[in-house]
Write an enzyme that holds these catalytic residues in place. Structure first.
Site, PDB file in Angstrom:
ATOM      1  N   ASP A  14       4.435   3.392  16.882  1.00  8.08           N
ATOM      2  CA  ASP A  14       3.691   3.781  15.683  1.00  8.08           C
ATOM      3  C   ASP A  14       4.642   3.817  14.485  1.00  8.08           C
ATOM      4  O   ASP A  14       5.867   3.742  14.649  1.00  8.08           O
ATOM      5  CB  ASP A  14       3.072   5.167  15.931  1.00  8.08           C
ATOM      6  CG  ASP A  14       2.068   5.570  14.862  1.00  8.08           C
ATOM      7  OD1 ASP A  14       1.560   4.692  14.143  1.00  8.08           O
ATOM      8  OD2 ASP A  14       1.785   6.788  14.762  1.00  8.08           O
ATOM      9  N   GLU A  68       5.973   0.378  10.035  1.00  4.10           N
ATOM     10  CA  GLU A  68       5.838  -0.540   8.863  1.00  4.10           C
ATOM     11  C   GLU A  68       7.171  -0.759   8.153  1.00  4.10           C
ATOM     12  O   GLU A  68       7.360  -1.848   7.619  1.00  4.10           O
ATOM     13  CB  GLU A  68       4.791   0.018   7.893  1.00  4.10           C
ATOM     14  CG  GLU A  68       3.382  -0.020   8.431  1.00  4.10           C
ATOM     15  CD  GLU A  68       3.151   0.928   9.607  1.00  4.10           C
ATOM     16  OE1 GLU A  68       3.800   1.989   9.651  1.00  4.10           O
ATOM     17  OE2 GLU A  68       2.345   0.596  10.476  1.00  4.10           O
ATOM     18  N   ASP A  99      -5.404   3.449  11.176  1.00  3.66           N
ATOM     19  CA  ASP A  99      -6.178   4.676  10.946  1.00  3.66           C
ATOM     20  C   ASP A  99      -7.487   4.416  10.215  1.00  3.66           C
ATOM     21  O   ASP A  99      -7.592   4.565   9.009  1.00  3.66           O
ATOM     22  CB  ASP A  99      -5.331   5.673  10.156  1.00  3.66           C
ATOM     23  CG  ASP A  99      -4.106   6.109  10.939  1.00  3.66           C
ATOM     24  OD1 ASP A  99      -4.111   5.942  12.180  1.00  3.66           O
ATOM     25  OD2 ASP A  99      -3.156   6.607  10.320  1.00  3.66           O
TER      26      ASP A  99
END
Ligand code: MIG
Length: 825
Positions: A432, A435, A508
């Site tokens: 997770d 980025e 999300d």
């Protein structure tokens, strides 16, 4: 001007000191007399002065800049440009190891242009202005420059901003580009790639988590692809700012792109996947149902969760551990209070058929008493700022440092950190925040240094591949540690080629009907962009779904290659039984459907992993010659046999479904439906429109509570009559391990052929894997005439009438070669 106490105003400084200050901070240095500094302006390639060849590479120079044309394969040509004639070192994180076939290269020259032609594409370079065009064998211009390639110097960071401007072709449409949350056709959109933690994104939000600089163009029924292999921030403009131009550009690196010929869109995607790699076959359980939430803890809650699944007989293969399993969000640790004995818990879950998947973030807590931090610090594994200090930023654990995953040494170290997890029985890792995401600032400062596997660069260059390299470190590390098991990984961010290391989810989202539509669009887009193994947070990550939305999302989830329910911790729970017994019954039915179709899904996965085909195929890929299909993006085909029309409208009791040409069967009712037109199909909440292509052989498992629960004694084959010939594919292996690399797999090709007198089914078997079951149980549907007899490899076989007059069922040995179903004449 605010004057800081104690510091003298400039005019108060004595003259001699003034001179010194001036010395130290010179105002603009004047250029020596006669010296002209050229202004920063866009420079366009000019007339070709020279063409040279070296093997499959051709060089065109305008005296200053150079273009390299590289014939990669019959269908792929790579173009790159060196502004000052000096190419950068060849290095790409995207390209996988594939070797390609080149049948021949023809080189010719006219007064106006050079032509480099392969068996399927010609590339023309105009002499007067270096415009590049690609034509197919019928001389249809697939793609052509509107302006010469151009660039401008980047005086702040060095290097160049690079631009490529293509002509918009009449009625051209565009697809691809990864995970953009919008309709499939990108015509009129201007979009960028700069991986971003887009919490609570909406329709149209851009950029998003992933960076896939690959698009597909289609016009005049012919399709091609462009892969702009550039890791800097890239922008794609599909006739947005100028309605007659398609422009792609970057803030750095090289203007380097692959032109990929079709003409079929599916072949464009296939070739792009050959170039950048496919998802390796995952362990079979990873195709089962996953239940997740942020977070399930303490241990007791997980045990109850697992127990409830089994008690309620709702199939499930995996449970996910979100960040709260950690000790103060320190990666690779357990919170001992909530999870006193992880190994025991994981093993108990495993005995019930649940595999454990744990989340990992890139941020490593700055904490001198924490082993991972110490090791990273001692070995200089963390990213450094341009000057002196380590890069630090706040994420869940507080202040963190971040491993530089673009360094092989760091990746190896990271991969090794999973050792304890693997020993404890964790089988999947979820990457997770890669980025990378940082609270407050969004991401890393741009001056951060990255190793870039020896091709050093700043974060401007490494940002878009950071997440993919984290996933790679995870995957490669797990693969080593798990010895003969296939790792399962998930990653939120990624660059082109991510699929070699990981599956993904769409981030999300929110529990709204529009987000359900977006999920449906995004899995199609990802699949067209090389990343087939994807899914969305079923039920929505934030917000509050009602029973209907949850059910509809589960239905889409069955036909998402990765099927996981996930949600934020402060929202309504999203277990299959949360929404009352009516909803539970429907949800069970659909999760069961997932398990029944598992042999089919697994076979489709093999077609991706081995033959590079996308798993989910939008209608425009199935029938690209039908123009309205460019906008028909609310249904898709899973593999090439099952058409899926998810219901994404609140309160809908039916929906319109366009069926591509040919014949189809209504999955639930078994009747024949004519393709090439739109039908209104009933879709009550406990159903969804599904159609099977006539002629298909669809393998089916009995319902199981998890993938390896039962060793089946026979495999069901549902076969749907068609008056024409169709081939189907069944792949089987042990479901884990790498035996398939040594031919320990079984590939079966079924060929059905329907005639007036007889319906033929042939089987060809390849590979050394022998499934344990002995027989097929065959259900034949849609028989047009009464049956006189069924012969298997020449011998008459007993059969029974099926549920409808048009169906029969019988058993055959799994090694049959030919079945003849003779009609009464
Ligand atoms: O800042 O780990 O997208 O799936 O549950 C939020 C907690 C961090 C974002 C992920 C989401 C996950 C959550 N994470």
């Amino acid at each position: 001007m605010k004057i800081v106490k104690g510091i003298k105003k400039h005019k108060d400084i004595p003259t001699s000191e003034k001179a010194r200050v001036k010395d130290e901070i010179p105002e603009k240095l004047p250029a020596p007399a006669g010296f002209i500094i050229p202004p920063v302006e866009r420079q366009y390639l000019k007339a070709v002065r020279q063409m040279t060849r070296a093997g499959n590479k051709f060089y065109f120079s305008d005296g200053v800049s150079k273009v390299e044309l590289n014939v990669v394969s019959d269908a792929i040509i790579r173009i790159r440009m060196a502004p000052k004639g000096e190419f950068l070192n060849e290095f790409s994180y995207a390209i996988s190891e594939n070797k390609f076939h080149i049948t021949r290269i023809d080189v010719s020259e006219t007064r106006e242009q050079f032509i480099i032609a392969t068996d399927c594409v010609s590339c023309c370079i105009s002499k007067v202005n270096l415009l590049i065009s690609f034509l197919d064998k019928n001389d249809v211009v697939l793609n052509t420059d509107a302006q010469p390639i151009h660039f401008e110097e980047n005086t702040q960071y060095g290097g160049y901003n690079v631009f490529c401007s293509k002509q918009y072709q009449k009625d051209e449409h565009f697809f691809g580009l990864g995970d953009k949350p919008m309709n499939l056709d990108l015509l009129g959109k201007r979009l960028q790639n700069w991986g971003t933690d887009a919490y609570d994104f909406k329709r149209g939000t851009d950029p998003l988590y992933k960076n896939i600089p690959f698009y597909i163009g289609i016009h005049h029924g012919v399709s091609y692809g462009i892969f702009f292999d550039n890791t800097y921030r890239t922008v794609f403009d599909f006739a947005c700012q100028k309605n007659n131009r398609v422009i792609f550009s970057s803030e750095g690196g090289e203007l380097l792109y692959y032109f990929i010929a079709g003409p079929q869109m599916i072949n464009v995607v296939k070739r792009y996947t050959q170039l950048t790699g496919a998802h390796p076959l995952p362990p079979k359980w990873a195709l089962g149902f996953h239940q997740s939430r942020w977070s399930y803890y303490p241990e007791k809650k997980l045990r109850v969760l697992a127990k409830t699944f089994r008690e309620k007989k709702i199939p499930c293969d995996a449970i996910h551990f979100d960040i709260d399993y950690m000790d103060g969000f320190r990666c690779f640790t357990w919170n001992k209070r909530h999870f006193p004995d992880p190994k025991k818990m994981i093993s108990d879950l495993h005995k019930k058929g649940f595999k454990s998947v744990a989340i990992i973030d890139p941020g490593i807590k700055v904490d001198e008493n924490y082993r991972v931090f110490q090791e990273g610090k001692e070995n200089n594994y963390f990213c450094q700022r341009a000057d002196d200090y380590s890069m630090e930023g706040y994420v869940w654990p507080g202040l963190c440092r971040f491993p530089d995953f673009t360094n092989e040494k760091v990746r190896e170290w990271w991969g090794g950190l999973f050792e304890e997890f693997i020993r404890q029985g964790i089988l999947g890792i979820w990457n997770d925040m890669n980025e990378p995401a940082v609270f407050g600032t969004g991401t890393f400062p741009l001056d951060v240094n990255h190793h870039f596997d020896g091709f050093h660069g700043s974060h401007r260059k490494a940002h878009n591949i950071y997440g993919m390299q984290m996933a790679r470190a995870t995957y490669e590390g797990m693969k080593k540690l798990m010895k003969n098991k296939r790792p399962f990984t998930i990653s939120r961010s990624g660059y082109a080629g991510l699929q070699r290391y990981s599956s993904t989810w769409t981030g999300d989202n929110r529990a709204t009907w529009d987000h359900l539509k977006l999920a449906m669009l995004m899995i199609q887009r990802l699949s067209m962009s090389g990343i087939s193994f994807c899914g969305s947070d079923i039920g929505g990550f934030t917000g509050k779904p009602d029973a209907e939305l949850y059910i509809r999302w589960i239905q889409l989830g069955v036909f998402s290659p990765f099927m996981r329910v996930h949600s934020a911790g402060d929202t309504r729970a999203r277990e299959p039984w949360t929404f009352g017994s009516g909803a539970e019954k429907i949800v069970r039915k659909f999760i069961e459907l997932r398990y029944k179709l598992l042999p089919y899904f697994y076979s489709v996965f093999r077609e991706h992993a081995h033959y590079h085909l996308p798993m989910i195929r939008p209608l425009c890929m199935i029938e690209q010659e039908v123009a309205p299909n460019f906008q028909r993006d609310d249904e898709f085909v899973y593999g090439d046999k099952i058409l899926v029309a998810p219901v994404c409208e609140k309160g809908a009791k039916h929906r319109d479904v366009y069926l591509p040409g040919g014949l189809w069967y209504h999955y639930w009712e078994g009747h024949l439906v004519e393709g090439g037109k739109t039908h209104q199909v009933s879709a009550p909440r406990d159903s969804m429109p599904l159609f099977v292509k006539a002629g298909s052989v669809i393998p089916e498992n009995p319902v199981m509570q998890f993938t390896a629960e039962i060793e089946i004694s026979e495999l069901t084959l549902n076969i749907f009559y068609s008056p024409y010939s169709v081939s189907s594919f069944l792949y089987e292996d042990s479901g884990d391990g790498f035996g398939y690399e040594n031919e320990i797999y079984s590939e079966k090709k079924f060929q059905t052929h329907g005639g007036e007198d007889v319906f033929l089914i042939r089987q060809e078997i390849e590979g050394k894997y022998k499934p344990r079951y002995k027989n097929y149980r065959i259900n034949l549907y849609g028989l047009p005439y009464p049956i006189s007899k069924v012969k298997v490899d020449g011998r008459a076989t007993k059969f029974r009438r099926g549920k409808t007059s048009r169906s029969i069922l019988f058993k055959v040995n799994k090694n049959f070669r030919k079945i003849e179903v003779a009609f009464v004449s």
